[in-house]
Design a protein around this motif. Sequence first.
Motif, PDB file in Angstrom:
ATOM      1  N   VAL A  55      37.721  50.044  36.227  1.00 19.33           N
ATOM      2  CA  VAL A  55      36.912  48.857  36.513  1.00 19.33           C
ATOM      3  C   VAL A  55      35.800  48.801  35.401  1.00 19.33           C
ATOM      4  CG1 VAL A  55      36.977  49.253  38.881  1.00 19.33           C
ATOM      5  CG2 VAL A  55      34.956  50.288  37.996  1.00 19.33           C
TER       6      VAL A  55
ATOM      7  N   TYR B  13      40.337  41.058  40.871  1.00 14.69           N
ATOM      8  CA  TYR B  13      40.220  42.166  41.916  1.00 14.69           C
ATOM      9  C   TYR B  13      38.657  42.677  41.632  1.00 14.69           C
ATOM     10  CZ  TYR B  13      45.067  42.372  42.940  1.00 14.69           C
ATOM     11  OH  TYR B  13      46.495  42.093  43.403  1.00 14.69           O
TER      12      TYR B  13
ATOM     13  N   VAL C 144      36.130  45.371  43.149  1.00 20.03           N
ATOM     14  CA  VAL C 144      35.532  46.632  44.145  1.00 20.03           C
ATOM     15  C   VAL C 144      34.458  46.417  44.818  1.00 20.03           C
ATOM     16  CG1 VAL C 144      35.725  48.917  43.877  1.00 20.03           C
ATOM     17  CG2 VAL C 144      37.287  47.804  42.314  1.00 20.03           C
TER      18      VAL C 144
ATOM     19  N   SER D  24      34.622  50.726  48.153  1.00 24.17           N
ATOM     20  CA  SER D  24      35.782  51.178  47.317  1.00 24.17           C
ATOM     21  C   SER D  24      36.992  50.312  47.851  1.00 24.17           C
ATOM     22  CB  SER D  24      35.961  52.624  47.457  1.00 24.17           C
ATOM     23  OG  SER D  24      35.059  53.446  46.808  1.00 24.17           O
ATOM     24  N   THR D  25      36.890  49.163  48.674  1.00 20.34           N
ATOM     25  CA  THR D  25      38.028  48.477  49.115  1.00 20.34           C
ATOM     26  C   THR D  25      37.835  47.142  48.008  1.00 20.34           C
ATOM     27  OG1 THR D  25      36.506  47.316  50.288  1.00 20.34           O
ATOM     28  CG2 THR D  25      37.886  49.218  51.345  1.00 20.34           C
ATOM     29  N   VAL D  26      39.039  46.600  47.797  1.00 22.79           N
ATOM     30  CA  VAL D  26      38.978  45.580  46.810  1.00 22.79           C
ATOM     31  C   VAL D  26      39.381  44.277  47.588  1.00 22.79           C
ATOM     32  CG1 VAL D  26      40.750  44.834  45.003  1.00 22.79           C
ATOM     33  CG2 VAL D  26      40.329  47.396  45.168  1.00 22.79           C
ATOM     34  N   GLU D  27      38.491  43.327  46.930  1.00 20.17           N
ATOM     35  CA  GLU D  27      38.533  41.967  47.277  1.00 20.17           C
ATOM     36  C   GLU D  27      39.400  41.084  46.022  1.00 20.17           C
ATOM     37  OE1 GLU D  27      35.902  38.173  48.340  1.00 20.17           O
ATOM     38  OE2 GLU D  27      35.143  40.173  48.101  1.00 20.17           O
ATOM     39  N   GLN D  28      40.288  40.445  46.597  1.00 19.58           N
ATOM     40  CA  GLN D  28      40.815  39.384  45.619  1.00 19.58           C
ATOM     41  C   GLN D  28      40.089  38.051  45.409  1.00 19.58           C
ATOM     42  OE1 GLN D  28      45.155  38.968  45.628  1.00 19.58           O
ATOM     43  NE2 GLN D  28      45.153  36.828  45.133  1.00 19.58           N
TER      44      GLN D  28
ATOM     45  N   VAL E 243      38.244  45.052  38.319  1.00 19.54           N
ATOM     46  CA  VAL E 243      39.559  45.950  38.020  1.00 19.54           C
ATOM     47  C   VAL E 243      39.902  45.329  36.598  1.00 19.54           C
ATOM     48  CG1 VAL E 243      41.765  46.994  38.540  1.00 19.54           C
ATOM     49  CG2 VAL E 243      40.061  46.577  40.375  1.00 19.54           C
TER      50      VAL E 243
ATOM     51  N   GLN F 255      45.973  46.978  38.211  1.00 25.07           N
ATOM     52  CA  GLN F 255      46.137  46.126  38.995  1.00 25.07           C
ATOM     53  C   GLN F 255      47.528  45.939  39.758  1.00 25.07           C
ATOM     54  OE1 GLN F 255      44.838  45.746  35.715  1.00 25.07           O
ATOM     55  NE2 GLN F 255      43.401  44.037  35.750  1.00 25.07           N
TER      56      GLN F 255
ATOM     57  N   VAL G 165      47.149  47.937  43.290  1.00 28.53           N
ATOM     58  CA  VAL G 165      46.096  47.393  44.095  1.00 28.53           C
ATOM     59  C   VAL G 165      46.616  46.278  45.185  1.00 28.53           C
ATOM     60  CG1 VAL G 165      43.813  46.156  44.168  1.00 28.53           C
ATOM     61  CG2 VAL G 165      44.315  47.554  42.427  1.00 28.53           C
TER      62      VAL G 165
ATOM     63  N   VAL H 270      40.546  51.939  46.352  1.00 27.87           N
ATOM     64  CA  VAL H 270      40.653  52.547  45.203  1.00 27.87           C
ATOM     65  C   VAL H 270      40.060  53.721  44.776  1.00 27.87           C
ATOM     66  CG1 VAL H 270      41.646  50.114  44.472  1.00 27.87           C
ATOM     67  CG2 VAL H 270      39.351  50.744  44.190  1.00 27.87           C
TER      68      VAL H 270
END
Length: 425
Positions: free
Chosen positions: A45, A360, A362, A366-370, A396, A400, A403, A409
């Motif tokens: 990241v 993406y 973070v 530690s979760t990922v949002e698009q 990110v 990718q 993910v 992540v």
Amino acid sequence: MRHNEGRRSLLRSLLYLTGLSACLFTGCVNKAQQNFDRPPAPVTVTEAITQDVPTYLDAIGKTVAREVVSIQSQVSGRITKIHFTDGADVKKGDMLFTIDTRPFEANLRQAQANVSRDNALKKQAEANLAKDVAQAKWGEVEVKRYGILVQGGVVPREQYEQLRANADSLNAAVEADRATVHSAEEAIKVDAAAVESTKVQLSYCSIRSPIDGRAGQRLVDVGNVVNPGGSSGNGSSSGTSGSSNSLLVIERLDPIYADFTISQDKLADVQQQMQAGRLKTEVRLPDTPENSVTGQLTFLNNAVENATGTVNLRATIPNTGHRFWPGRFVNIRLVLNTIHGAVLVPANAPQMSGKGSYVYVVKQDSTVEQRQVSLGQRQGDLIVVESGVQPGERVVTNGQLGVTPGGKVRIDQPANPSPAGNGTK
């Protein structure tokens, strides 16, 4: 009878045990599936940054010498000396060629002799004029005196008339002498002009550089006879055809022009920014794109090309070290204005989908949002994000493919981290 009942009881027991085993096995499998969690995807990241960035137009252009001078002879004669080497840097006034001066020196001496002769003739005419003027004055005095004597009957009228005719003849001689003096003066002016003309022609025998620049390949050798507007008499060392009347071409390389074109739909933006001030250009060689030279836009053509729908522009750039060579292709960036506080992320962070570009992001857990993003112009290794990402958010840049939106992540740092702020503009 008892034997059959025993067999039935044994069969029921086996069926019960089989069903019990199946239930226990199914329960274990469901429990294992319920307890399975996907491991965090390893990613790299980078935090989004803010900085001032330019908006620009990129084009491919070609460098052109600022001044190109074709050296030609202005007099006819044989070249006796060459004072430079091919490809040398020359200064304004440096000697290039020497043409045989002897014919012109002889002409100069002849013209100077003609001036001396005419001066002598003028002096003789002035002396004759002075003598005739004196005689004419004395003749007028005699005419007046004899006129009185004639009226008193002292001398005959025939003698008076003779003196009157002599006086008229002396006056005519005076006018002729004045005409001779004037003719001598005009002859002196003509011969003096011939002297100056011959001096000019003699000066043309020394051919000097009219500009600072770089000499090309000479097109004549020592011994060639050259003519103004004609060809050299004996060919040239470079094998150039004798139909050319150029002895040498000198090009000024510093500063140098970079010519390029833009589409007509970009013309309004360029004109608007030109009204606000001078536009800056960044010129790069294709083999060294990291080293740019800053110049200024100095020319915008007054018409759009009908065949291509483009407009010709010209930038002027310094070329002290002669890095740029006339005729070479270059990459040109025309800087229009500056965006203050733009958000930038690494250019490899955005991905493409059917809905457009996305990144993406973070979050703290530690979760990922698009996130769908709107992208601007690229700035070296970075790219402008016009909307969708805030400064300081982590995006990110690698990994990718592993993910999933909403998934967790694991952040891995690269071996040689490259901060987002290191991107070149």
